[in-house]
Design a protein around this motif. Sequence first.
Motif, PDB file in Angstrom:
ATOM      1  N   GLU A  49       0.804  -1.223   0.000  1.00  0.00           N
ATOM      2  CA  GLU A  49       0.000   0.000   0.000  1.00  0.00           C
ATOM      3  C   GLU A  49       0.834   1.268   0.000  1.00  0.00           C
ATOM      4  OE1 GLU A  49      -1.145  -0.675   4.654  1.00  0.00           O
ATOM      5  OE2 GLU A  49      -2.620  -1.183   3.155  1.00  0.00           O
ATOM      6  N   GLU A  50       2.082   1.176   0.424  1.00  0.00           N
ATOM      7  CA  GLU A  50       2.911   2.375   0.438  1.00  0.00           C
ATOM      8  C   GLU A  50       3.467   2.718  -0.942  1.00  0.00           C
ATOM      9  OE1 GLU A  50       5.741   2.752   3.501  1.00  0.00           O
ATOM     10  OE2 GLU A  50       4.287   2.339   5.073  1.00  0.00           O
ATOM     11  N   LYS A  51       3.378   1.794  -1.873  1.00  0.00           N
ATOM     12  CA  LYS A  51       3.943   2.042  -3.199  1.00  0.00           C
ATOM     13  C   LYS A  51       2.911   2.751  -4.076  1.00  0.00           C
ATOM     14  CE  LYS A  51       7.363  -1.410  -2.892  1.00  0.00           C
ATOM     15  NZ  LYS A  51       8.538  -1.748  -3.519  1.00  0.00           N
ATOM     16  N   THR A  52       2.697   4.028  -3.766  1.00  0.00           N
ATOM     17  CA  THR A  52       1.758   4.848  -4.523  1.00  0.00           C
ATOM     18  C   THR A  52       2.392   6.195  -4.831  1.00  0.00           C
ATOM     19  OG1 THR A  52       0.798   5.700  -2.486  1.00  0.00           O
ATOM     20  CG2 THR A  52      -0.302   3.810  -3.474  1.00  0.00           C
ATOM     21  N   GLU A  53       1.816   6.861  -5.803  1.00  0.00           N
ATOM     22  CA  GLU A  53       2.271   8.194  -6.179  1.00  0.00           C
ATOM     23  C   GLU A  53       1.053   9.092  -6.309  1.00  0.00           C
ATOM     24  OE1 GLU A  53       5.086  10.042  -9.617  1.00  0.00           O
ATOM     25  OE2 GLU A  53       3.459   8.734 -10.287  1.00  0.00           O
ATOM     26  N   LEU A  64       3.163  20.558  -9.365  1.00  0.00           N
ATOM     27  CA  LEU A  64       3.209  21.465  -8.220  1.00  0.00           C
ATOM     28  C   LEU A  64       3.619  20.726  -6.959  1.00  0.00           C
ATOM     29  CD1 LEU A  64      -0.099  23.420  -8.894  1.00  0.00           C
ATOM     30  CD2 LEU A  64       2.220  24.059  -9.558  1.00  0.00           C
ATOM     31  N   LEU A  65       3.160  19.482  -6.834  1.00  0.00           N
ATOM     32  CA  LEU A  65       3.435  18.696  -5.628  1.00  0.00           C
ATOM     33  C   LEU A  65       3.397  17.221  -6.009  1.00  0.00           C
ATOM     34  CD1 LEU A  65       3.781  18.799  -2.499  1.00  0.00           C
ATOM     35  CD2 LEU A  65       1.315  18.647  -2.335  1.00  0.00           C
ATOM     36  N   GLN A  66       4.347  16.468  -5.476  1.00  0.00           N
ATOM     37  CA  GLN A  66       4.389  15.029  -5.727  1.00  0.00           C
ATOM     38  C   GLN A  66       4.664  14.317  -4.417  1.00  0.00           C
ATOM     39  OE1 GLN A  66       7.556  13.690  -8.310  1.00  0.00           O
ATOM     40  NE2 GLN A  66       6.573  11.727  -8.651  1.00  0.00           N
ATOM     41  N   LYS A  67       3.880  13.282  -4.128  1.00  0.00           N
ATOM     42  CA  LYS A  67       4.069  12.478  -2.917  1.00  0.00           C
ATOM     43  C   LYS A  67       4.270  11.042  -3.356  1.00  0.00           C
ATOM     44  CE  LYS A  67       3.080  11.253   1.518  1.00  0.00           C
ATOM     45  NZ  LYS A  67       4.043  11.336   2.534  1.00  0.00           N
ATOM     46  N   LEU A  68       5.427  10.466  -3.002  1.00  0.00           N
ATOM     47  CA  LEU A  68       5.744   9.078  -3.325  1.00  0.00           C
ATOM     48  C   LEU A  68       5.709   8.243  -2.059  1.00  0.00           C
ATOM     49  CD1 LEU A  68       8.766   9.569  -5.750  1.00  0.00           C
ATOM     50  CD2 LEU A  68       6.480   8.815  -6.355  1.00  0.00           C
ATOM     51  N   GLU A  72      -0.967   6.894   3.697  1.00  0.00           N
ATOM     52  CA  GLU A  72      -2.049   7.768   4.126  1.00  0.00           C
ATOM     53  C   GLU A  72      -1.467   9.136   4.435  1.00  0.00           C
ATOM     54  OE1 GLU A  72      -3.496   7.200   8.306  1.00  0.00           O
ATOM     55  OE2 GLU A  72      -2.448   5.292   8.032  1.00  0.00           O
ATOM     56  N   GLY A  73      -2.327  10.121   4.431  1.00  0.00           N
ATOM     57  CA  GLY A  73      -1.845  11.450   4.758  1.00  0.00           C
ATOM     58  C   GLY A  73      -2.716  12.546   4.196  1.00  0.00           C
ATOM     59  N   SER A  74      -2.162  13.735   4.209  1.00  0.00           N
ATOM     60  CA  SER A  74      -2.870  14.916   3.738  1.00  0.00           C
ATOM     61  C   SER A  74      -1.888  15.773   2.959  1.00  0.00           C
ATOM     62  CB  SER A  74      -3.425  15.671   4.941  1.00  0.00           C
ATOM     63  OG  SER A  74      -4.122  16.808   4.515  1.00  0.00           O
ATOM     64  N   LEU A  75      -2.271  16.190   1.769  1.00  0.00           N
ATOM     65  CA  LEU A  75      -1.455  17.083   0.945  1.00  0.00           C
ATOM     66  C   LEU A  75      -2.130  18.444   0.896  1.00  0.00           C
ATOM     67  CD1 LEU A  75      -0.729  14.748  -2.094  1.00  0.00           C
ATOM     68  CD2 LEU A  75       0.741  15.168  -0.148  1.00  0.00           C
ATOM     69  N   LYS A  76      -1.317  19.498   1.028  1.00  0.00           N
ATOM     70  CA  LYS A  76      -1.860  20.851   0.951  1.00  0.00           C
ATOM     71  C   LYS A  76      -1.081  21.605  -0.111  1.00  0.00           C
ATOM     72  CE  LYS A  76      -3.366  20.911   5.713  1.00  0.00           C
ATOM     73  NZ  LYS A  76      -3.334  21.532   7.006  1.00  0.00           N
ATOM     74  N   GLN A  77      -1.809  22.286  -0.984  1.00  0.00           N
ATOM     75  CA  GLN A  77      -1.169  23.045  -2.058  1.00  0.00           C
ATOM     76  C   GLN A  77      -1.949  24.335  -2.299  1.00  0.00           C
ATOM     77  OE1 GLN A  77       1.666  22.445  -3.842  1.00  0.00           O
ATOM     78  NE2 GLN A  77       1.310  24.425  -4.773  1.00  0.00           N
ATOM     79  N   ILE A  78      -1.215  25.433  -2.420  1.00  0.00           N
ATOM     80  CA  ILE A  78      -1.831  26.718  -2.771  1.00  0.00           C
ATOM     81  C   ILE A  78      -1.944  26.774  -4.293  1.00  0.00           C
ATOM     82  CG2 ILE A  78      -1.576  29.223  -2.716  1.00  0.00           C
ATOM     83  CD1 ILE A  78      -2.101  28.075   0.021  1.00  0.00           C
ATOM     84  N   SER A  91      -0.510   3.544  -8.806  1.00  0.00           N
ATOM     85  CA  SER A  91       0.262   2.537  -8.090  1.00  0.00           C
ATOM     86  C   SER A  91       1.648   2.473  -8.721  1.00  0.00           C
ATOM     87  CB  SER A  91      -0.446   1.182  -8.210  1.00  0.00           C
ATOM     88  OG  SER A  91       0.351   0.162  -7.666  1.00  0.00           O
ATOM     89  N   LEU A  92       2.671   2.368  -7.897  1.00  0.00           N
ATOM     90  CA  LEU A  92       4.034   2.304  -8.421  1.00  0.00           C
ATOM     91  C   LEU A  92       4.449   0.889  -8.796  1.00  0.00           C
ATOM     92  CD1 LEU A  92       5.802   4.811  -6.008  1.00  0.00           C
ATOM     93  CD2 LEU A  92       5.103   5.185  -8.371  1.00  0.00           C
ATOM     94  N   ASN A  93       3.580  -0.089  -8.558  1.00  0.00           N
ATOM     95  CA  ASN A  93       3.851  -1.453  -9.012  1.00  0.00           C
ATOM     96  C   ASN A  93       2.600  -1.986  -9.696  1.00  0.00           C
ATOM     97  OD1 ASN A  93       2.142  -2.027  -6.890  1.00  0.00           O
ATOM     98  ND2 ASN A  93       3.748  -2.771  -5.542  1.00  0.00           N
ATOM     99  N   ARG A  94       2.581  -3.230 -10.014  1.00  0.00           N
ATOM    100  CA  ARG A  94       1.466  -3.822 -10.774  1.00  0.00           C
ATOM    101  C   ARG A  94       0.266  -4.181  -9.894  1.00  0.00           C
ATOM    102  NH1 ARG A  94       2.090  -2.393 -15.815  1.00  0.00           N
ATOM    103  NH2 ARG A  94       4.151  -2.843 -16.593  1.00  0.00           N
TER     104      ARG A  94
END
Length: 194
Positions: A49-53, A64-68, A72-78, A91-94
């Motif tokens: 589950e951690e292998k996401t983008e 503007l923003l990339q999370k690899l 889980e979490g929260s992204l904030k962007q102006i 998904s970063l894998n199959r």
Amino acid sequence: MKIYILIWLLNVGYSLSIQINHHPSCFYVKSAENNQQLIVNFQVSGLDEEKTEIIIKSENGDKLLQKLNGKEGSLKQILNEVGIYYICFRSLNRNSKTLSFDFDIDGIDKEYAQSEQFNQMSKELSRTNRNFQSIYRNQNWITDRENAHKIILEDTQKSIYWCAITKIGVLTLITITQVIFVYKYFKRIEVNQE
């Protein structure tokens, strides 16, 4: 690269669940004013589950923003300019994964569950726990009863077996005794006739 686009206006927050794979799944938001804050809350479940983008990019494709590698979490962007912005998940894998997320363009974190709902949920969980305990007790009672019946059945089966063996032994003994008596009786008659 093939991009699947789902259209959602984000004047109101949305909560979604989607399946993501190696191909990106993108959503777009429309910023009506300059300097609006976009908040993306997410949670991933599945294998690796951690292998996401997660990428937030502008209308012209600038990242503007990339999370690899986030589960889980929260992204904030102006969002500096008025226009369309894309939020892409992949998904970063199959392995296919389930992604639950919501986003808000107003910059206000929404309280999706109120304390009254938690109190109600707590009562329901307590009731469910009592039901599970009752089921557990009933299963233990049934298991104990089945074990007792199994012991009684095995004892009865042994008793019947030994009773049958004893009856066969007694009948065999009676038969042998009768044969001997009949044989001796006819032997005496033969001796007396000579």
